[in-house]
Design an enzyme around this catalytic site. Structure first.
Site, mmCIF file in Angstrom:
data_model
loop_
_atom_site.group_PDB
_atom_site.id
_atom_site.type_symbol
_atom_site.label_atom_id
_atom_site.label_comp_id
_atom_site.label_asym_id
_atom_site.label_seq_id
_atom_site.Cartn_x
_atom_site.Cartn_y
_atom_site.Cartn_z
ATOM 1 N N HIS A 152 0.888 -1.159 0.000
ATOM 2 C CA HIS A 152 0.000 0.000 0.000
ATOM 3 C C HIS A 152 0.927 1.209 0.000
ATOM 4 O O HIS A 152 1.605 1.477 0.986
ATOM 5 C CB HIS A 152 -0.868 -0.013 1.263
ATOM 6 C CG HIS A 152 -1.787 1.167 1.375
ATOM 7 N ND1 HIS A 152 -3.140 1.030 1.566
ATOM 8 C CD2 HIS A 152 -1.561 2.501 1.310
ATOM 9 C CE1 HIS A 152 -3.700 2.234 1.628
ATOM 10 N NE2 HIS A 152 -2.758 3.143 1.480
ATOM 11 N N HIS A 207 -3.774 -1.080 -5.373
ATOM 12 C CA HIS A 207 -4.699 0.022 -5.702
ATOM 13 C C HIS A 207 -4.016 1.306 -6.186
ATOM 14 O O HIS A 207 -4.167 2.366 -5.598
ATOM 15 C CB HIS A 207 -5.638 0.335 -4.536
ATOM 16 C CG HIS A 207 -5.001 0.297 -3.167
ATOM 17 N ND1 HIS A 207 -3.853 0.966 -2.855
ATOM 18 C CD2 HIS A 207 -5.378 -0.360 -2.041
ATOM 19 C CE1 HIS A 207 -3.538 0.740 -1.593
ATOM 20 N NE2 HIS A 207 -4.444 -0.075 -1.075
ATOM 21 N N ASP A 280 -10.077 -4.052 -3.627
ATOM 22 C CA ASP A 280 -9.856 -3.502 -2.282
ATOM 23 C C ASP A 280 -11.189 -3.483 -1.527
ATOM 24 O O ASP A 280 -11.482 -2.536 -0.787
ATOM 25 C CB ASP A 280 -9.237 -2.091 -2.340
ATOM 26 C CG ASP A 280 -8.659 -1.680 -0.996
ATOM 27 O OD1 ASP A 280 -8.590 -2.517 -0.075
ATOM 28 O OD2 ASP A 280 -8.284 -0.497 -0.862
ATOM 29 N N HIS A 284 -17.394 -1.557 5.644
ATOM 30 C CA HIS A 284 -17.620 -0.986 6.979
ATOM 31 C C HIS A 284 -19.130 -0.812 7.086
ATOM 32 O O HIS A 284 -19.809 -0.663 6.062
ATOM 33 C CB HIS A 284 -16.977 0.402 7.102
ATOM 34 C CG HIS A 284 -15.485 0.402 6.973
ATOM 35 N ND1 HIS A 284 -14.637 -0.004 7.970
ATOM 36 C CD2 HIS A 284 -14.686 0.771 5.936
ATOM 37 C CE1 HIS A 284 -13.386 0.112 7.572
ATOM 38 N NE2 HIS A 284 -13.378 0.576 6.330
HETATM 39 O O1 DOR Z 1 -9.750 2.330 2.065
HETATM 40 C C1 DOR Z 1 -9.127 1.418 2.565
HETATM 41 N N1 DOR Z 1 -9.731 0.496 3.337
HETATM 42 N N2 DOR Z 1 -7.823 1.321 2.337
HETATM 43 C C2 DOR Z 1 -7.047 0.467 3.019
HETATM 44 O O2 DOR Z 1 -5.852 0.504 2.857
HETATM 45 C C3 DOR Z 1 -7.630 -0.469 3.991
HETATM 46 C C4 DOR Z 1 -9.054 -0.684 3.725
HETATM 47 C C5 DOR Z 1 -9.766 -1.314 4.906
HETATM 48 O O3 DOR Z 1 -9.307 -2.356 5.368
HETATM 49 O O4 DOR Z 1 -10.770 -0.766 5.355
HETATM 50 ZN ZN ZN Z 2 -6.800 -2.964 0.958
#
Ligand code: DOR
Ligand code: ZN
Length: 397
Positions: A152, A207, A280, A284
């Site tokens: 990353h 990404h 990716d 959430h």
């Molecule tokens: O937007 C992101 N979400 N970028 C990341 O590097 C981790 C990922 C997450 O695990 O929520």
């Molecule tokens: Zn990721």
């Protein structure tokens, strides 16, 4: 009317399925159901769970947990889940070395489920940012042992200096794209490519989102370095202009970029600089994304179920973004079905040595079926999507 084709079950080489430890957001069964419904039958999962996948035991635990996918109620037979190890300290690299050397039958089995190492140059969800010494040692060890290393790439120093200055002036989420600016990604990719050159590491940029970063990968490839990269559907289909409708749902790391960057990524697909499209997928809950200070909302968007339909829509010569202002990219966004197989099967299969064949598992797609994406109808536990209301064509049967 239907227009059926058969494709290999596709590979998403960058997902976060949140199990163990974060299963209120998502879990292996829910997210593999989402993947399979979207035509993805192999995934490579990232280590920022709780606990993080930084020990042999943590990897064993994930492999054991993944067995329940097979027995779940969804249509996910033959689903193949592989795992990246992580490293925030040097000692974590020793665990990876043990797995890779595989001195016992149990470790040899485990190695088959491990697709490489993931390192974070800056913190993101799970705070796995590694220090410089660990990063250097990771490139050295992976180079020596032939382990694929994914990074990353955002520069911690640039992010913290730029971010701190801006943070105090606004609570508008769109400032997230300025707090983690393009220069940050470019600087980190440059550093990573220098390390890959020094240690002969097989290095994959996660990404990739900027014109400058893409150009560095293009030059590294010309130089003959073993450097590859992936881009996400959200950076291919969304830009900073989408903050207006998405608000905090458009917050992710690396952040949404400009229309010029978006065009460059499609250019990278056209000229072969981009090796993979991967999501990716980072679920959430809606509550987490929407409550409180916008700049504290967690970063990440789901995408594993919508990637293939979005790409198939472009292959059908259509542009799925509903906002007419977003259509100007349409001329640059060109892709064929054979490109989808290259970007979402052949290349990730080769880069991460996954050993899949095109007939291991196939999917049937009805190219003529049009449908509208609704987060509530998708299978991810999170129940939302940044592509809400978009019309796509191509249904996975
Ligand atoms: O937007 C992101 N979400 N970028 C990341 O590097 C981790 C990922 C997450 O695990 O929520
Ligand atoms: Zn990721």
């Amino acid at each position: 009317m239907s227009n059926l084709i058969t494709l290999p079950g596709l590979i998403d080489c960058h997902v976060h399925f949140r199990e163990p430890g974060l299963t209120h957001k998502a879990d292996m069964v829910s997210e593999s159901a989402a993947a399979a419904a979207g035509g993805v039958t192999t995934v490579c999962e990232m280590p920022n769970t709780v606990p993080a996948t930084v020990t042999v035991e943590a990897l064993m635990d994930k492999v054991r947990r993944a067995e329940k996918i097979r027995n779940s109620e969804f249509r996910i037979q033959n689903f193949d889940m592989r795992f990246f190890m992580g490293a925030t300290e040097k000692k974590h690299l020793l665990a990876l070395r043990d797995i890779w050397r595989g001195s016992s039958p149990a470790l040899q089995q485990l190695k088959k489920r491990c697709c490489g190492l993931k390192v974070f140059f800056d913190h993101s969800t799970g705070n796995q940012g590694a220090d410089q010494e660990t990063i250097t040692e990771a490139f050295r060890m992976c180079g020596e042992m032939g382990i694929p290393l994914v990074a990353h790439c955002e520069d911690a120093e640039i992010n913290s200096v730029t971010g701190y200055g801006l943070r105090v002036t606004s609570d508008d989420v769109s400032i997230h794209s300025k707090m983690r600016p393009p220069e940050s990604e470019v600087a980190a990719i440059k550093r990573a490519i220098d390390l890959a050159r020094e240690y002969g590491t097989q290095f994959h940029v996660a990404h990739l989102s900027t014109t400058g970063g893409l150009q560095l990968v293009r030059e590294a490839k010309k130089e003959g370095l073993p450097v590859t990269c992936e881009v996400t559907p959200h950076h291919l289909f969304l830009t900073v202009e989408d903050y207006e409708t998405l608000g905090t749902l458009g917050k992710m790391n690396p952040p949404l970029r400009s229309k010029e960057d978006q065009a460059a990524l499609w250019g990278g697909i056209a000229d072969g600089t981009v090796d993979c499209v991967s999501t990716d997928h980072a679920p959430h809950t809606l509550d987490e994304k929407k409550s409180g200070d916008p700049l504290k909302a967690p970063s990440g968007v789901p995408g594993v179920e919508t990637m293939v339909p979005l790409l198939l829509t472009v292959a059908a010569g259509k542009w799925p973004h509903p906002n007419p202002n977003a259509k100007s990219i349409k001329e640059k966004a060109k892709i064929q079905i054979s490109d989808i197989v290259r970007l979402c099967f052949e290349n990730p299969n080769r880069i991460f040595q996954l050993g899949r064949t095109k007939t291991d598992r196939t999917i049937t797609v009805d190219l003529d079926q049009e449908w509208v994406i609704h987060g509530k109808e998708l299978h991810s536990k999170c129940g939302w999507t940044p592509f809400e209301g978009w019309k796509v064509c191509g249904a996975i049967l």
